[in-house]
Scaffold this active site. Structure first.
Site, PDB file in Angstrom:
ATOM      1  N   TYR A  78       0.733  -1.109   0.076  1.00 48.71           N
ATOM      2  CA  TYR A  78       0.105   0.049  -0.265  1.00 48.71           C
ATOM      3  C   TYR A  78       0.788   1.200   0.044  1.00 48.71           C
ATOM      4  O   TYR A  78       1.919   1.240   0.707  1.00 48.71           O
ATOM      5  CB  TYR A  78      -0.993   0.112   1.416  1.00 48.71           C
ATOM      6  CG  TYR A  78      -2.022  -1.015   1.219  1.00 48.71           C
ATOM      7  CD1 TYR A  78      -2.576  -1.661   0.032  1.00 48.71           C
ATOM      8  CD2 TYR A  78      -1.834  -2.245   2.117  1.00 48.71           C
ATOM      9  CE1 TYR A  78      -3.326  -2.485  -0.054  1.00 48.71           C
ATOM     10  CE2 TYR A  78      -2.733  -3.231   2.373  1.00 48.71           C
ATOM     11  CZ  TYR A  78      -3.444  -3.548   1.214  1.00 48.71           C
ATOM     12  OH  TYR A  78      -4.381  -4.623   1.298  1.00 48.71           O
ATOM     13  N   HIS A  85      -5.746   2.716  -0.311  1.00 47.13           N
ATOM     14  CA  HIS A  85      -5.957   2.749   1.269  1.00 47.13           C
ATOM     15  C   HIS A  85      -5.534   3.935   2.110  1.00 47.13           C
ATOM     16  O   HIS A  85      -5.137   3.885   2.870  1.00 47.13           O
ATOM     17  CB  HIS A  85      -4.497   1.716   1.660  1.00 47.13           C
ATOM     18  CG  HIS A  85      -4.696   0.455   2.524  1.00 47.13           C
ATOM     19  ND1 HIS A  85      -4.303   0.763   4.083  1.00 47.13           N
ATOM     20  CD2 HIS A  85      -5.295  -0.522   2.437  1.00 47.13           C
ATOM     21  CE1 HIS A  85      -4.533  -0.362   4.653  1.00 47.13           C
ATOM     22  NE2 HIS A  85      -5.210  -1.133   3.804  1.00 47.13           N
TER      23      HIS A  85
HETATM   24 MG    MG Z   1      -8.361  -2.529   0.831  1.00 48.57          MG
END
Ligand code: MG
Length: 439
Positions: A191, A245
């Site tokens: 992320y 995210h």
């Molecule tokens: Mg997710």
């Protein structure tokens, strides 16, 4: 017959019939089976042999041998959920009618007085799934049949591809395509990947933060170039997804959504945090890139707004976070009315019971969009017999009555959950000046 007897007969008969009818309603409905109550509720915690933090609810009933299981897992507060179930919820639930699932859900919430409690939602999710499992076993039908029956033959899933470089990621996506997947989420090193400055690099403050730092400008420049690379190498047949995210500030989220338009994503996930969902209006005004949101939603006020105002294209709550099958089904029905689709959250720390429950809702819902997949080692399949298999990008549930999944309790207990003290924190991200970035 005397007139008096005749009168007595005509007066008594309707009352007797009514009493008989009232008495037999339950028996007729359950084909003569006795009234069923919750006898015991147990929370089974396990690390699953791999450091998981799983809480599985097992509900036994007044019928010997008839039980159901559900998922109450919570990576962040697993021990609290387990204690809540055993100390607070089980005494309230024991003795209640197993058939009255929605009534128990509301009664538990009203007893708690304050709504949107994440711990309570987990506990209720476990109970809810277990009660559907019991209802299905009793009816001799899989849960998807109780929800209206199949509207699709299996559950299309998307896989998670990751690579440290664009070429490595291209190979990872291709690996999924070669295995039959039509939908693949693509991340460049986790992320925020593409926007992470390595420790010590960049223009740092004197005596300031030196760890890895997320730079949103760098990220918003890198990700469109990454997807251009993927489209050039892989063509347009594969449906690509990406998870932000919640790392971006709203203006940069709008900018990224615009810049991603040429690459025709299936959706971008969590481009905004839940506290800033009204910025989706700004995104929708400038970009046709589909938006997915809901992974960290716990309260109807979050998803009802997003769905009814058509701020998102996919609702992707976690079934065991919003309250179980009953609540997921309600969200799916709301989605259907507004043309929004579902993409129940999976992967990572989720357990097989939650995935199975999501698949039952998927199989019976016309609002279905896609299902996030999950994969576990063979040991977990042994611990949870009936765990769905995903051979070619499609999940197939075991069609036995109920949820079609069970738990080997003795095996689960061989792997106790670990003390979370000192566990790696994967959720704290900082920018170059040391300030926090939203997860
Ligand atoms: Mg997710």
């Amino acid at each position: 017959m005397q007139r008096r007897d005749l009168l007595a007969g005509t007066v008594a008969a309707p009352a007797a019939l009514a009493a008989q009818a009232a008495q037999s309603t339950y028996e007729r409905r359950t084909r003569g089976l006795p009234r069923l109550t919750i006898k015991n509720v147990e929370s089974i915690t396990t690390a699953g042999g791999r450091g998981y933090t799983w809480v599985i609810v097992k509900v036994t009933t007044s019928e010997p041998g008839l039980y159901g299981i559900g998922s109450a897992s919570n990576y962040h507060q697993a021990f609290t959920v387990a204690a809540s179930i055993e100390k607070h919820m089980a005494p309230f639930w024991i003795g209640k009618d197993v058939d009255r699932i929605d009534d128990i859900w509301y009664a538990t919430n009203y007893r708690n007085y304050r709504r949107g409690d994440t711990i309570l939602n987990n506990a209720l999710s476990g109970l809810d799934m277990a009660l559907w499992d019991i209802k299905g076993k009793r009816a001799g039908m899989p849960v998807f049949d109780l929800l209206g029956g199949k509207v699709r033959d299996a559950v299309p899933c998307y896989g998670h591809a990751d690579g440290a470089t664009p070429d490595a990621l291209t190979d990872a996506v291709k690996g999924f395509m070669d295995r039959g997947y039509r939908h693949v989420r693509a991340q460049l090193g986790g992320y925020g990947g593409g926007g992470i400055l390595p420790p010590g690099q960049g223009k740092r403050m004197r005596s300031g933060y030196t760890g890895p730092a997320f730079d949103e400008e760098q990220y918003v420049n890198a990700i469109p170039k990454l997807f251009e690379h993927l489209r050039v190498k892989l063509g347009n047949d594969v449906r690509l997804l990406h998870d932000v995210h919640e790392h971006l500030t709203p203006a940069m989220a709008v900018e990224l959504a615009k810049r991603m338009e040429p690459y025709r994503l299936f959706f971008i996930e969590d481009i905004l945090p839940p506290e800033l969902i009204h910025w989706f209006k700004n995104i929708k005004q400038v970009s046709s890139t589909p938006m997915a949101m809901g992974e960290i939603f716990t309260n109807p006020q979050e998803w009802v707004t997003c769905i009814s105002e058509r701020l998102i294209d996919f609702a992707r709550c976690r079934v065991s976070t919003v309250g179980g099958i009953t609540q997921a089904r309600k969200i799916a029905i709301l989605c259907e009315a507004f043309g929004v689709r579902t993409a129940w959250q999976e992967g990572g720390d989720n357990d097989p019971v939650n995935f199975t429950a999501a698949c039952h809702v998927d199989l019976a819902s016309s609002a279905f969009g896609i299902q996030e997949d999950n994969r576990w080692p063979d040991q977990v399949h042994e611990m949870f017999p009936g765990t769905p298999k995903i051979p070619d990008g499609y999940a197939y549930v075991n069609e036995a009555p109920g949820l079609g999944i069970d738990i080997n309790v003795e095996m689960a207990r061989k792997y106790p959950m670990q003390d979370p003290t000192g566990r790696e924190d994967g959720f704290t991200v900082r920018s170059i000046d040391g300030s926090l970035v939203r997860p």
